[in-house]
Design a protein around this motif. Structure first.
Motif, mmCIF file in Angstrom:
data_model
loop_
_atom_site.group_PDB
_atom_site.id
_atom_site.type_symbol
_atom_site.label_atom_id
_atom_site.label_comp_id
_atom_site.label_asym_id
_atom_site.label_seq_id
_atom_site.Cartn_x
_atom_site.Cartn_y
_atom_site.Cartn_z
ATOM 1 N N THR A 1 0.826 -1.113 0.138
ATOM 2 C CA THR A 1 -0.081 0.012 -0.066
ATOM 3 C C THR A 1 0.900 1.251 -0.005
ATOM 4 O OG1 THR A 1 -0.196 -0.083 2.585
ATOM 5 C CG2 THR A 1 -2.002 -0.993 1.119
ATOM 6 N N ALA A 2 2.210 1.214 0.234
ATOM 7 C CA ALA A 2 3.079 2.250 0.154
ATOM 8 C C ALA A 2 3.423 2.413 -1.503
ATOM 9 C CB ALA A 2 4.253 1.968 0.911
ATOM 10 N N ARG A 3 3.604 3.879 -1.474
ATOM 11 C CA ARG A 3 4.096 4.359 -2.821
ATOM 12 C C ARG A 3 5.480 3.762 -3.180
ATOM 13 N NH1 ARG A 3 1.965 10.218 -3.903
ATOM 14 N NH2 ARG A 3 2.629 9.768 -5.940
ATOM 15 N N ARG A 4 5.523 3.354 -4.440
ATOM 16 C CA ARG A 4 6.942 3.325 -4.778
ATOM 17 C C ARG A 4 7.783 1.850 -4.225
ATOM 18 N NH1 ARG A 4 9.686 9.131 -5.559
ATOM 19 N NH2 ARG A 4 8.332 9.847 -7.157
ATOM 20 N N ALA A 5 6.981 1.146 -3.516
ATOM 21 C CA ALA A 5 7.665 -0.074 -2.755
ATOM 22 C C ALA A 5 7.641 -1.169 -3.615
ATOM 23 C CB ALA A 5 6.530 -0.409 -1.675
ATOM 24 N N ALA A 6 8.476 -1.962 -3.747
ATOM 25 C CA ALA A 6 8.454 -3.145 -4.641
ATOM 26 C C ALA A 6 8.577 -4.353 -3.810
ATOM 27 C CB ALA A 6 10.020 -3.242 -5.686
ATOM 28 N N VAL A 7 7.781 -5.214 -4.277
ATOM 29 C CA VAL A 7 7.784 -6.391 -3.536
ATOM 30 C C VAL A 7 7.608 -7.661 -4.494
ATOM 31 C CG1 VAL A 7 6.196 -8.053 -2.056
ATOM 32 C CG2 VAL A 7 6.300 -5.548 -1.728
ATOM 33 N N SER A 8 8.359 -8.607 -4.350
ATOM 34 C CA SER A 8 8.534 -9.828 -5.319
ATOM 35 C C SER A 8 8.700 -11.347 -4.245
ATOM 36 C CB SER A 8 9.630 -9.804 -6.110
ATOM 37 O OG SER A 8 10.919 -9.602 -5.840
ATOM 38 N N THR A 9 8.751 -12.268 -4.870
ATOM 39 C CA THR A 9 8.906 -13.487 -4.107
ATOM 40 C C THR A 9 9.967 -14.268 -5.047
ATOM 41 O OG1 THR A 9 7.125 -14.801 -5.139
ATOM 42 C CG2 THR A 9 6.611 -13.384 -3.041
ATOM 43 N N SER A 10 10.513 -15.253 -4.274
ATOM 44 C CA SER A 10 11.418 -16.358 -5.011
ATOM 45 C C SER A 10 11.356 -17.602 -4.336
ATOM 46 C CB SER A 10 12.891 -15.746 -5.134
ATOM 47 O OG SER A 10 13.381 -15.657 -3.774
ATOM 48 N N ARG A 11 11.681 -18.566 -5.074
ATOM 49 C CA ARG A 11 11.511 -19.792 -4.784
ATOM 50 C C ARG A 11 12.865 -20.245 -3.954
ATOM 51 N NH1 ARG A 11 13.781 -23.237 -10.197
ATOM 52 N NH2 ARG A 11 15.947 -22.873 -9.732
ATOM 53 N N PRO A 12 12.767 -21.143 -3.197
ATOM 54 C CA PRO A 12 14.003 -21.881 -2.194
ATOM 55 C C PRO A 12 15.041 -22.280 -3.559
ATOM 56 C CG PRO A 12 11.969 -22.839 -1.548
ATOM 57 C CD PRO A 12 11.633 -22.099 -2.706
ATOM 58 N N ALA A 13 16.157 -22.129 -3.223
ATOM 59 C CA ALA A 13 17.231 -22.688 -4.037
ATOM 60 C C ALA A 13 17.274 -24.368 -3.842
ATOM 61 C CB ALA A 13 18.753 -22.272 -3.770
ATOM 62 N N PRO A 14 17.560 -24.977 -5.016
ATOM 63 C CA PRO A 14 17.535 -26.378 -5.220
ATOM 64 C C PRO A 14 18.445 -26.977 -4.042
ATOM 65 C CG PRO A 14 17.648 -25.550 -7.344
ATOM 66 C CD PRO A 14 17.942 -24.372 -6.549
ATOM 67 N N SER A 15 19.474 -26.115 -3.774
ATOM 68 C CA SER A 15 20.594 -26.680 -2.643
ATOM 69 C C SER A 15 19.712 -26.653 -1.346
ATOM 70 C CB SER A 15 21.621 -25.594 -2.558
ATOM 71 O OG SER A 15 21.260 -24.407 -2.450
ATOM 72 N N ALA A 16 18.836 -25.746 -1.020
ATOM 73 C CA ALA A 16 18.017 -25.786 0.133
ATOM 74 C C ALA A 16 17.372 -27.244 0.228
ATOM 75 C CB ALA A 16 17.063 -24.600 0.319
ATOM 76 N N PHE A 17 16.864 -27.487 -0.577
ATOM 77 C CA PHE A 17 16.063 -28.863 -0.745
ATOM 78 C C PHE A 17 17.043 -30.045 -0.375
ATOM 79 C CE2 PHE A 17 12.710 -26.282 -2.890
ATOM 80 C CZ PHE A 17 11.546 -26.534 -1.887
ATOM 81 N N THR A 18 18.116 -29.950 -1.226
ATOM 82 C CA THR A 18 19.281 -30.999 -1.207
ATOM 83 C C THR A 18 19.808 -31.117 0.229
ATOM 84 O OG1 THR A 18 19.903 -30.621 -3.266
ATOM 85 C CG2 THR A 18 21.384 -31.877 -2.015
ATOM 86 N N GLU A 19 19.827 -30.000 0.884
ATOM 87 C CA GLU A 19 20.434 -29.855 2.265
ATOM 88 C C GLU A 19 19.066 -30.846 3.271
ATOM 89 O OE1 GLU A 19 21.563 -26.780 5.763
ATOM 90 O OE2 GLU A 19 21.750 -26.165 3.611
ATOM 91 N N VAL A 20 17.992 -30.353 3.031
ATOM 92 C CA VAL A 20 16.990 -31.056 3.992
ATOM 93 C C VAL A 20 16.893 -32.557 3.555
ATOM 94 C CG1 VAL A 20 14.658 -31.064 4.173
ATOM 95 C CG2 VAL A 20 15.729 -28.831 3.968
ATOM 96 N N TYR A 21 16.643 -32.833 2.292
ATOM 97 C CA TYR A 21 16.643 -34.121 1.901
ATOM 98 C C TYR A 21 17.716 -35.081 2.637
ATOM 99 C CZ TYR A 21 13.304 -32.542 -1.717
ATOM 100 O OH TYR A 21 12.319 -31.949 -2.130
#
Length: 282
Positions: A53-73
């Motif tokens: 709701t703020a002016r000129r704010a930029a919001v985005s999302t990103s997936r976990p890196a494959p390495s994050a899953f590798t570490e968990v598995y």
């Protein structure tokens, strides 16, 4: 046999289930004005709502890196799991499933990944079903099948005050976004084959919420169903939905949850979200 179950932070599991299921959650990242934080750990939905709701704010999302899953598995297997079933947000909405697939390919056949085809508790219900199957001692294929079967039983419906945030994030087409501004039309959306599409159109927010209940009851069918109501900064609106759904479904309603969505979905829907996920018991 011991099977570990992994999901991601967009499942938005209800707080009352904490500790009841053995689930490992891998967080996605939300970026606000260049600063990235892990969903549910470092950034909250309220922070995202304020930024949107703020002016000129930029919001985005990103997936976990494959390495994050590798570490968990690897950690889960090293700790004694015979296999891992990893259940995730729709591949058409996020790169999370792809990242999990890349990690699984590196580990080998002891990891199986499921595309839930949706998000929020549409993902949460199949993840919980997989965790329950694992607790009962089912093998890798059976736990994977349980997650896949329950993913096919969910319907995800929602209303937003504006389609602008979905358009910005590329989660809905420009033509559909234009529809939401034309003649004050209020579209109701659903997740169909993994993508967000318009399900119905009404004239006012009040009628949209009424229609949302109608569609949720229709999705429940004639049998027993679980329901999760989601919101972003509108707890009263969500509580009213819970009341209406409870009255309409009656004894057919089994588990009913009310939770606020997390920062990732908040980033793409904006304030005012009201959603219903219906999970058919059979």
């Amino acid at each position: 046999m011991t099977i570990a179950v992994v999901t991601d932070s967009t499942a938005y599991l209800p707080a009352e289930l904490d500790g009841m299921y053995d689930l490992t959650i891998v967080p996605l990242t939300v970026v606000i004005n260049g600063w990235g934080g892990l969903e549910g750990i470092e950034v909250s939905p309220a922070e995202v709502a304020r930024a949107l709701t703020a002016r000129r704010a930029a919001v985005s999302t990103s997936r976990p890196a494959p390495s994050a899953f590798t570490e968990v598995y690897r950690r889960l297997l090293d700790e004694g799991a015979d296999g891992v079933v990893s259940v995730h947000i729709s591949a058409k909405l996020s790169g999370t499933y792809e990242a999990a697939q890349l990690a699984a390919a590196e580990i080998g056949s002891r990891v199986k990944v499921v595309d839930s085809g949706t998000a929020a508790m549409g993902l949460g219900f199949p993840a919980l079903a997989a965790a329950e199957a694992a607790r009962k001692g089912h093998d890798l294929d059976a736990v994977w099948q349980e997650a896949t079967d329950h993913a096919a039983r969910v319907s995800t419906l929602f209303y937003v005050d504006t389609l602008e945030f979905l358009r910005r994030g590329g989660r809905i087409g420009a033509a559909s976004a234009l529809l939401g501004t034309a003649l004050s039309v209020k579209p109701i959306l659903h997740v169909d084959e993994g993508a967000v599409v318009v399900r119905d159109k009404v004239r006012t927010a009040g009628r949209a919420l009424t229609r949302l209940v109608d569609l949720a009851v229709e999705a429940a069918g004639d049998g027993e169903a679980d329901v999760a109501v989601h919101h972003l900064g509108t707890p009263d609106r969500a509580a009213a939905l819970v009341g209406d759904l409870s009255a309409r479904l009656g004894d057919r309603l089994r588990d009913c949850y009310l939770t606020e969505v997390g920062a990732v979905v908040a980033a793409h829907t904006g304030p005012g979200l009201a959603g219903v996920v219906v999970h058919q018991r059979a």
